[in-house]
Design a protein around this motif. Sequence first.
Motif, PDB file in Angstrom:
ATOM      1  N   ASN A   9      13.638 -22.034 -30.533  1.00  0.00           N
ATOM      2  CA  ASN A   9      12.524 -21.092 -30.379  1.00  0.00           C
ATOM      3  C   ASN A   9      12.685 -20.394 -29.030  1.00  0.00           C
ATOM      4  OD1 ASN A   9      10.132 -19.717 -30.250  1.00  0.00           O
ATOM      5  ND2 ASN A   9       8.849 -21.518 -29.914  1.00  0.00           N
ATOM      6  N   LYS A  11      11.093 -17.884 -27.879  1.00  0.00           N
ATOM      7  CA  LYS A  11       9.834 -17.324 -27.343  1.00  0.00           C
ATOM      8  C   LYS A  11      10.053 -15.887 -26.835  1.00  0.00           C
ATOM      9  CE  LYS A  11       8.543 -21.987 -26.125  1.00  0.00           C
ATOM     10  NZ  LYS A  11       7.608 -22.866 -25.462  1.00  0.00           N
ATOM     11  N   HIS A  96       2.179 -22.205 -33.833  1.00  0.00           N
ATOM     12  CA  HIS A  96       2.679 -22.712 -32.549  1.00  0.00           C
ATOM     13  C   HIS A  96       1.502 -22.794 -31.577  1.00  0.00           C
ATOM     14  CE1 HIS A  96       4.855 -23.050 -28.789  1.00  0.00           C
ATOM     15  NE2 HIS A  96       5.905 -23.429 -29.491  1.00  0.00           N
ATOM     16  N   GLU A 168       4.311 -31.200 -32.451  1.00  0.00           N
ATOM     17  CA  GLU A 168       4.511 -30.776 -31.068  1.00  0.00           C
ATOM     18  C   GLU A 168       3.279 -31.153 -30.231  1.00  0.00           C
ATOM     19  OE1 GLU A 168       7.640 -27.607 -30.635  1.00  0.00           O
ATOM     20  OE2 GLU A 168       5.801 -26.521 -31.006  1.00  0.00           O
ATOM     21  N   SER A 172       3.335 -31.760 -24.067  1.00  0.00           N
ATOM     22  CA  SER A 172       4.765 -31.909 -23.764  1.00  0.00           C
ATOM     23  C   SER A 172       5.540 -30.592 -23.909  1.00  0.00           C
ATOM     24  CB  SER A 172       5.387 -32.974 -24.668  1.00  0.00           C
ATOM     25  OG  SER A 172       5.552 -32.455 -25.956  1.00  0.00           O
ATOM     26  N   ILE A 173       4.870 -29.540 -24.379  1.00  0.00           N
ATOM     27  CA  ILE A 173       5.582 -28.274 -24.594  1.00  0.00           C
ATOM     28  C   ILE A 173       5.741 -27.525 -23.279  1.00  0.00           C
ATOM     29  CG2 ILE A 173       5.526 -26.028 -25.760  1.00  0.00           C
ATOM     30  CD1 ILE A 173       3.997 -27.331 -28.009  1.00  0.00           C
ATOM     31  N   GLY A 174       6.982 -27.277 -22.917  1.00  0.00           N
ATOM     32  CA  GLY A 174       7.278 -26.491 -21.722  1.00  0.00           C
ATOM     33  C   GLY A 174       6.909 -27.178 -20.420  1.00  0.00           C
ATOM     34  N   GLY A 212       8.978 -30.609 -27.922  1.00  0.00           N
ATOM     35  CA  GLY A 212       8.287 -30.875 -26.658  1.00  0.00           C
ATOM     36  C   GLY A 212       9.264 -31.360 -25.612  1.00  0.00           C
ATOM     37  N   SER A 213       9.763 -30.396 -24.805  1.00  0.00           N
ATOM     38  CA  SER A 213      10.659 -30.712 -23.681  1.00  0.00           C
ATOM     39  C   SER A 213      11.894 -31.521 -24.099  1.00  0.00           C
ATOM     40  CB  SER A 213       9.886 -31.445 -22.576  1.00  0.00           C
ATOM     41  OG  SER A 213       8.871 -30.600 -22.067  1.00  0.00           O
ATOM     42  N   LEU A 232      12.449 -29.059 -32.635  1.00  0.00           N
ATOM     43  CA  LEU A 232      12.088 -27.663 -32.334  1.00  0.00           C
ATOM     44  C   LEU A 232      12.227 -27.538 -30.820  1.00  0.00           C
ATOM     45  CD1 LEU A 232      10.942 -24.873 -32.843  1.00  0.00           C
ATOM     46  CD2 LEU A 232       8.746 -25.861 -33.338  1.00  0.00           C
ATOM     47  N   GLY A 234      12.507 -25.361 -27.246  1.00  0.00           N
ATOM     48  CA  GLY A 234      12.187 -24.147 -26.499  1.00  0.00           C
ATOM     49  C   GLY A 234      13.202 -23.904 -25.397  1.00  0.00           C
ATOM     50  N   SER A 235      12.833 -24.268 -24.162  1.00  0.00           N
ATOM     51  CA  SER A 235      13.661 -23.934 -22.985  1.00  0.00           C
ATOM     52  C   SER A 235      15.133 -24.297 -23.147  1.00  0.00           C
ATOM     53  CB  SER A 235      13.155 -24.649 -21.741  1.00  0.00           C
ATOM     54  OG  SER A 235      11.790 -24.794 -21.792  1.00  0.00           O
TER      55      SER A 235
HETATM   56  C1  PEP Z   1       8.421 -25.043 -28.210  1.00  0.00           C
HETATM   57  O1  PEP Z   1       8.558 -23.893 -27.878  1.00  0.00           O
HETATM   58  O2  PEP Z   1       7.921 -25.314 -29.303  1.00  0.00           O
HETATM   59  C2  PEP Z   1       8.867 -26.102 -27.308  1.00  0.00           C
HETATM   60  C3  PEP Z   1       8.879 -27.333 -27.754  1.00  0.00           C
HETATM   61  O3  PEP Z   1       9.255 -25.737 -26.055  1.00  0.00           O
HETATM   62  P1  PEP Z   1       9.987 -26.685 -24.958  1.00  0.00           P
HETATM   63  O4  PEP Z   1      11.185 -27.296 -25.650  1.00  0.00           O
HETATM   64  O5  PEP Z   1      10.362 -25.776 -23.852  1.00  0.00           O
HETATM   65  O6  PEP Z   1       9.017 -27.741 -24.560  1.00  0.00           O
END
Ligand code: PEP
Length: 256
Positions: A9, A11, A96, A168, A172-174, A212-213, A232, A234-235
Amino acid sequence: MKKNFIVANWKLNGNIQTISNFLNHLRLKISLYLQNNTVVIAPSTIYLERVYNYIKDMNIFLGAQNVDINTQGAFTGETSILMLKDIGAKYVIVGHSERRFLHNENNELISKKFGLVKSLNLIPILCIGETETQKKKNKTKEILTNQLNVIFQDFGEKAFINSIIAYEPIWSIGTGISADPIYVQSIHKFIKDYINKYNSSDIEKIIVQYGGSVNSKNAKNFLEQPDIDGLLIGSASLMYEEFLKILKISNDILCK
Ligand code: PEP
């Protein structure tokens, strides 16, 4: 055969140059890691078609990060599911937490989006999860069942066939604070059992991924759990080295 379901993802990140660079590097290695992984890239809307043109011969899939509930008409700034299908998207992330909180999307709106995606034979990736306060108050299961119940109410007991669930935890997200894999395993088991109550015949097919991270250091701990069917990301999905490392870890786990 089971495959891990891995979603990048992106973003609101990337530009023409960084995306080309990422996908050129992915192309060199991706075939090594597809035996046990289904891979989806979800770029920002404006780059969807560009990414599709890169990946369409790579055996990986295009995902959108959002969709509008309207399919056409006077809805300035929105993206229609018909358009997403038209340009080659196969998956759409719905619910999300960044859309729930930053764009005031509630369970009812998210359910509409979920149904719309399915009605066009695309696959929704439904994000569910609790806030830190809700976790501290022991409300996680209540929150998750509320998020699932709206979908059951709208689409019946077979609602989750041909769909993906992403658990998620919002805290823990971002944040760099990933959840404990044993905790996540217990929640995934809870989600599957809950859906199973309505729809036992298809339980084997339900995919619940964690987000989540996640990074290349902790991915293995999650994917070793029996009910964590993918990630899933993100970063960590913005850096091709890191993303490829995670794909390798995921692929190797299922080779054992
Ligand atoms: C996300 O965007 O759903 C996500 C889990 O981001 P991150 O991995 O950066 O926490």
